[in-house]
Design an enzyme around this catalytic site. Sequence first.
Site, PDB file in Angstrom:
ATOM      1  N   GLY A 153       0.820  -1.200   0.000  1.00 12.14           N
ATOM      2  CA  GLY A 153       0.000   0.000   0.000  1.00 12.14           C
ATOM      3  C   GLY A 153       0.855   1.252   0.000  1.00 12.14           C
ATOM      4  O   GLY A 153       2.069   1.223   0.243  1.00 12.14           O
ATOM      5  N   CYS A 154       0.210   2.385  -0.271  1.00 12.94           N
ATOM      6  CA  CYS A 154       0.945   3.648  -0.388  1.00 12.94           C
ATOM      7  C   CYS A 154       1.512   4.104   0.950  1.00 12.94           C
ATOM      8  O   CYS A 154       2.699   4.441   1.045  1.00 12.94           O
ATOM      9  CB  CYS A 154       0.061   4.717  -1.008  1.00 12.94           C
ATOM     10  SG  CYS A 154      -1.564   4.894  -0.241  1.00 12.94           S
ATOM     11  N   TYR A 155       0.698   4.094   1.997  1.00 12.37           N
ATOM     12  CA  TYR A 155       1.222   4.441   3.324  1.00 12.37           C
ATOM     13  C   TYR A 155       2.306   3.459   3.785  1.00 12.37           C
ATOM     14  O   TYR A 155       3.353   3.888   4.308  1.00 12.37           O
ATOM     15  CB  TYR A 155       0.097   4.449   4.351  1.00 12.37           C
ATOM     16  CG  TYR A 155      -0.843   5.626   4.325  1.00 12.37           C
ATOM     17  CD1 TYR A 155      -0.386   6.926   4.494  1.00 12.37           C
ATOM     18  CD2 TYR A 155      -2.215   5.442   4.183  1.00 12.37           C
ATOM     19  CE1 TYR A 155      -1.256   8.008   4.514  1.00 12.37           C
ATOM     20  CE2 TYR A 155      -3.100   6.514   4.201  1.00 12.37           C
ATOM     21  CZ  TYR A 155      -2.621   7.792   4.365  1.00 12.37           C
ATOM     22  OH  TYR A 155      -3.488   8.858   4.396  1.00 12.37           O
ATOM     23  N   THR A 157       4.403   1.786   2.029  1.00 17.86           N
ATOM     24  CA  THR A 157       5.645   1.941   1.270  1.00 17.86           C
ATOM     25  C   THR A 157       6.526   3.022   1.873  1.00 17.86           C
ATOM     26  O   THR A 157       7.695   2.794   2.202  1.00 17.86           O
ATOM     27  CB  THR A 157       5.341   2.257  -0.204  1.00 17.86           C
ATOM     28  OG1 THR A 157       4.726   1.113  -0.817  1.00 17.86           O
ATOM     29  CG2 THR A 157       6.616   2.591  -0.969  1.00 17.86           C
ATOM     30  N   GLU A 306       6.187  10.738  -1.095  1.00 22.92           N
ATOM     31  CA  GLU A 306       6.028   9.986  -2.333  1.00 22.92           C
ATOM     32  C   GLU A 306       4.721  10.404  -2.994  1.00 22.92           C
ATOM     33  O   GLU A 306       3.839  10.974  -2.343  1.00 22.92           O
ATOM     34  CB  GLU A 306       5.992   8.481  -2.051  1.00 22.92           C
ATOM     35  CG  GLU A 306       4.737   8.044  -1.310  1.00 22.92           C
ATOM     36  CD  GLU A 306       4.650   6.559  -1.013  1.00 22.92           C
ATOM     37  OE1 GLU A 306       5.638   5.851  -1.216  1.00 22.92           O
ATOM     38  OE2 GLU A 306       3.569   6.128  -0.552  1.00 22.92           O
TER      39      GLU A 306
END
Length: 336
Positions: A153-155, A157, A306
């Site tokens: 997931g984005c968080y 990463t 990011e």
Amino acid sequence: MLKTLIIGASGYTGAELAAYIQRHPQTELTGLMVSANSADAGKCFSDLHPQFRGLVDLPLEPLTDPAAVAQNTDVVFLATAHEVSHDFVPVFLAAGCTVFDLSGAYRVQQDNFYPQYYGFEHKHTALLAQAVYGLAEWQHDNIRTAQLIAVPGCYPTVSQLALKPLLDNDLLDLTQWPVINATSGVSGAGRKAALNNSFCEVSLQPYGLFTHRHQPEIAAHLGTPVIFTPHLGNFKRGILATITCRLKSGVTAEQVSAAYHKAYDDKPLVRVYDHGVPALNAVVGQPFCDLGFAVQGEHLIVAGAEDNLLKGAAAQAVQCMNIRFGFNETLSLLPQ
């Protein structure tokens, strides 16, 4: 040329994937697909995402028979809901495809994780055990031989990229759990309209306190407990994470810097700041994760930034594909 299919191509992440794959010299984009009952079925991709007009003008095809389309596919990207990925992965693996799943359906190998955090019972535990977690900078060797890559997931990463060098070098006093405060733009909620993610309605606020599904994902793959608090910001895209830790007695800023440079100096998509900390405008529209930090006594603050749709999703998925098939890691992501 790898025959490549994207399922869930109407969403924001699917759109970024389509652009990367269309310009990738080693892939052939053979289809952009959406669910059979999607309101976007039959529409032209570039009508939904006009920034790609003239670049990706393929139709969004309704997916009615996954087994049939799998027969003519080498690589499939699933930018789909968790339950959908859960069901589709076995079909594509059985056909010999390499699967890059951007949902959470195969990320965490823990009892009761899926019923508690995703609301369904996982029925493919053997495949779950085979899945490789696609944190690209840290799973390179495992990705190279995997058939199923669960893209983080984005968080998780940005949080893991910030913390793993510190943990691997035993620099943190873990009697104080790392505290992660991270803010995401509204694109992280997807394209589906809802009042609580309408741009005009969003006001900066935390959500999912102590209950967000990314907390156990982060903790499981770091191997240590963390406090994780996500926030929704009134901007379109990007994630900024501010992480507070306690260093072990005697650990210096120089040691912290050395740990980050050792981890990432040969990793092209992580940029370590020697001075200052990153801001979102450095990464939005780019496939990088930027990291900076400050030390005062035994206290450490790390900032990571990011693009949630790129390094937090589509760019990392393509990075994993490049690793898997032996291509240059940044092929189609950066100018070569």
